[in-house]
Enzyme design. Structure first.
Site, PDB file in Angstrom:
ATOM      1  N   LYS A   7     -12.854  -0.304   5.959  1.00  0.00           N
ATOM      2  CA  LYS A   7     -13.886  -0.973   5.096  1.00  0.00           C
ATOM      3  C   LYS A   7     -14.630  -2.114   5.261  1.00  0.00           C
ATOM      4  CE  LYS A   7     -10.033   0.879   2.868  1.00  0.00           C
ATOM      5  NZ  LYS A   7      -9.163   1.418   1.973  1.00  0.00           N
ATOM      6  N   ASP A  61      -0.890  -5.336   9.344  1.00  0.00           N
ATOM      7  CA  ASP A  61      -1.401  -4.533   8.802  1.00  0.00           C
ATOM      8  C   ASP A  61      -3.028  -5.502   8.667  1.00  0.00           C
ATOM      9  OD1 ASP A  61      -3.260  -2.309   7.679  1.00  0.00           O
ATOM     10  OD2 ASP A  61      -1.736  -1.597   6.680  1.00  0.00           O
ATOM     11  N   TRP A  71       0.806  -1.661   0.080  1.00  0.00           N
ATOM     12  CA  TRP A  71       0.092   0.040  -0.115  1.00  0.00           C
ATOM     13  C   TRP A  71       1.075   1.458  -0.200  1.00  0.00           C
ATOM     14  CZ3 TRP A  71      -1.533   3.061   4.891  1.00  0.00           C
ATOM     15  CH2 TRP A  71      -2.518   3.777   4.580  1.00  0.00           C
TER      16      TRP A  71
END
Ligand code: KET
Length: 462
Positions: free
Chosen positions: A307, A271, A190
């Protein structure tokens, strides 16, 4: 305008006539003031008869500040908004849309918010570590209620500003207490990971992850790079639904990754931004983290509810540090709070209450799981339809099956930078330049159009 600002410097100063009859500033104090002024590039002095004036010219103090480039992910949404084409499609940011391509607020979130309104809750400051009820449920969601790490109070949980803010807190902790220690990040990862560690002044290097030849995991490369890293490094791992590749290690591979990390005395740093979005199951998607915790390892986990609960703008998440003793966890927590206080003082309450209400209430929790499965299911459907459309339309017979092997919100198409640019410039398909598309922003109705765009970009642009 700054240029209209005049300051009458000499008005209060003693004036003295020189031999040419002009008035000048007389005192030595005053001339030193003017000398100083002359050194200031933003001030010019001018003599207007009897009065000397300092004029601030139209030059900014921020002249040395250069224009920053647009963010590679969030900048895509800005460009999308500026496009007037009817065909435009935003597959840039990882944000869930409905089949009608509209943003989606989960029903359980609306229910939780109604409850909060009914209760008339106040807006007092939260403690630095966040809402206690949130911190409790978030650790339970991650590790599973009853996990020994929770029972033994070995987890330091601090509410953070979503995934990003939680990663940033952890980075600051690493910088402060592990000076010089490196963080290993996957190649690719990311985009914001590098920014986060750069800003926290934590050195990082990459380990191999994606193999363009197989469009799969370069497992041997990953293992040997983790092995080769200096002992005691932090290894950043995507708990599930690796971003941007959509490629996760298998359970057996996770075991081997844990072996190497243990051997090398590294510290795993997870993460977890997509719990529930990889498989549709919140528990299955936490299995990597739980596997490491079950080995008794110390580890860090940054969580995000952007999300899976669609709480993007609420900025709600947490940093969890699993320590080998309750005592160490208490000390780590105290230092995380100490880092947070001068950064943002204390976190926002609204998202924390939503999560506490949804995860903490059995009925809402079950409803959330159903909605989660629906969202993950819709993405699986468009993934399948995109694959079918590509396979049917591609006259060159390219094998597109890698799309089906990837999981989560994204597909890593393998399109190069120029090919990705063609997707945007010619087809109005907005995506990141690394070839990633967010399937969460795609509808079944748009799959054929997207397949045409991908085939054209892949075969006709090099
Ligand atoms: N980790 C990963 C792997 C990740 O993809 C994101 C967000 C985050 C953390 C942080 O999200 P937060 O909203 O701070 O909890 N990724 C999407 C959005 C973004 O780039 O900010 C994305 O990749 O599109």
């Amino acid at each position: 305008m700054a240029s209209t600002m005049l300051s009458l410097v000499s008005a209060a100063l003693p004036l003295q006539e020189n031999h040419k009859g002009k008035m000048n500033l007389g005192s030595s104090d005053c001339s030193s003031f003017l000398r100083k002024e002359k050194r200031n590039p933003f001030m010019k002095t001018k003599s207007f008869g009897r009065i000397n004036m300092a004029i601030a010219v139209n030059t900014s103090r921020f002249e040395g500040v250069t224009m920053a480039p647009p963010d590679p992910i969030l900048g895509v949404s800005e460009a999308f908004r500026a496009d007037n084409s009817e065909m435009k499609l935003n597959l840039g940011v990882g944000a869930y849309r409905t089949e009608e391509l509209q943003p989606y607020v989960l029903n359980v979130v609306k229910k939780a918010e109604n409850l909060m309104l009914e209760r008339g809750e106040n807006k007092e400051y939260l403690p630095i570590e966040g809402l206690a009820a949130f911190n409790k449920v978030t650790a339970e969601l991650l590790f599973g209620a009853g996990n020994p790490v929770i029972e033994q109070q070995r987890v330091a949980t601090v509410q953070g500003l979503s995934g990003t803010g939680s990663l940033r807190l952890a980075a600051a902790l690493i910088e402060r207490y592990f000076p010089g220690a490196k963080v290993l990040i996957s190649s690719p990862t990311w985009g914001n990971h590098k920014n986060i560690f750069n800003d926290a002044r934590v050195p990082w290097s990459e380990y191999r992850y994606y193999d363009p030849k197989t469009v799969g995991l370069d497992f041997d490369g990953m293992i040997s790079d983790i092995k080769a890293a200096p002992e005691g490094s932090f290894v950043l791992l995507h708990g599930c639904a690796h971003n941007p590749t959509g490629i996760d290690p298998t359970p057996e591979q996770w075991e081997k990754i844990a072996d190497v990390i243990q051997e090398k005395n590294h510290i795993p740093f997870f993460d977890v931004a997509y719990q529930g979005f990889a498989s549709g199951s919140l528990d299955a998607d936490a299995s990597s983290v739980r596997l490491f915790a079950a080995r008794g390892m110390e580890l860090l986990v940054a969580q995000s509810y952007s999300k899976n609960l669609g709480l993007y703008a609420e900025r709600i998440g947490a940093i969890n540090v699993v320590c080998s003793s309750a005592d160490a966890a208490a000390r780590v927590k105290s230092q995380l709070k100490r880092i947070a206080r001068p950064m943002y003082s204390n976190p926002p309450i609204h998202g924390a209450r939503i999560v506490a209400n949804v995860v903490g209430d059995p009925a809402l929790f079950n409803e959330w799981k159903e909605e989660m499965e629906l969202m993950a299911g819709r993405i699986k459907n468009v993934r399948q339809k995109l694959f079918d459309s590509l396979s049917a339309k591609d006259k060159c017979g390219k094998d597109w099956s890698f799309i089906l092997k990837q999981i989560g919100m994204f597909s890593f198409t393998g399109l190069s930078k120029v090919q990705s640019e063609n997707m945007t410039n010619k087809w109005h398909v907005y995506m990141t330049k690394d070839g990633r598309i967010s399937l969460a922003g795609l509808s079944l109705a748009k799959c054929e159009y997207l397949a045409d765009a991908i085939i054209d970009s892949f075969h006709c642009v090099s």
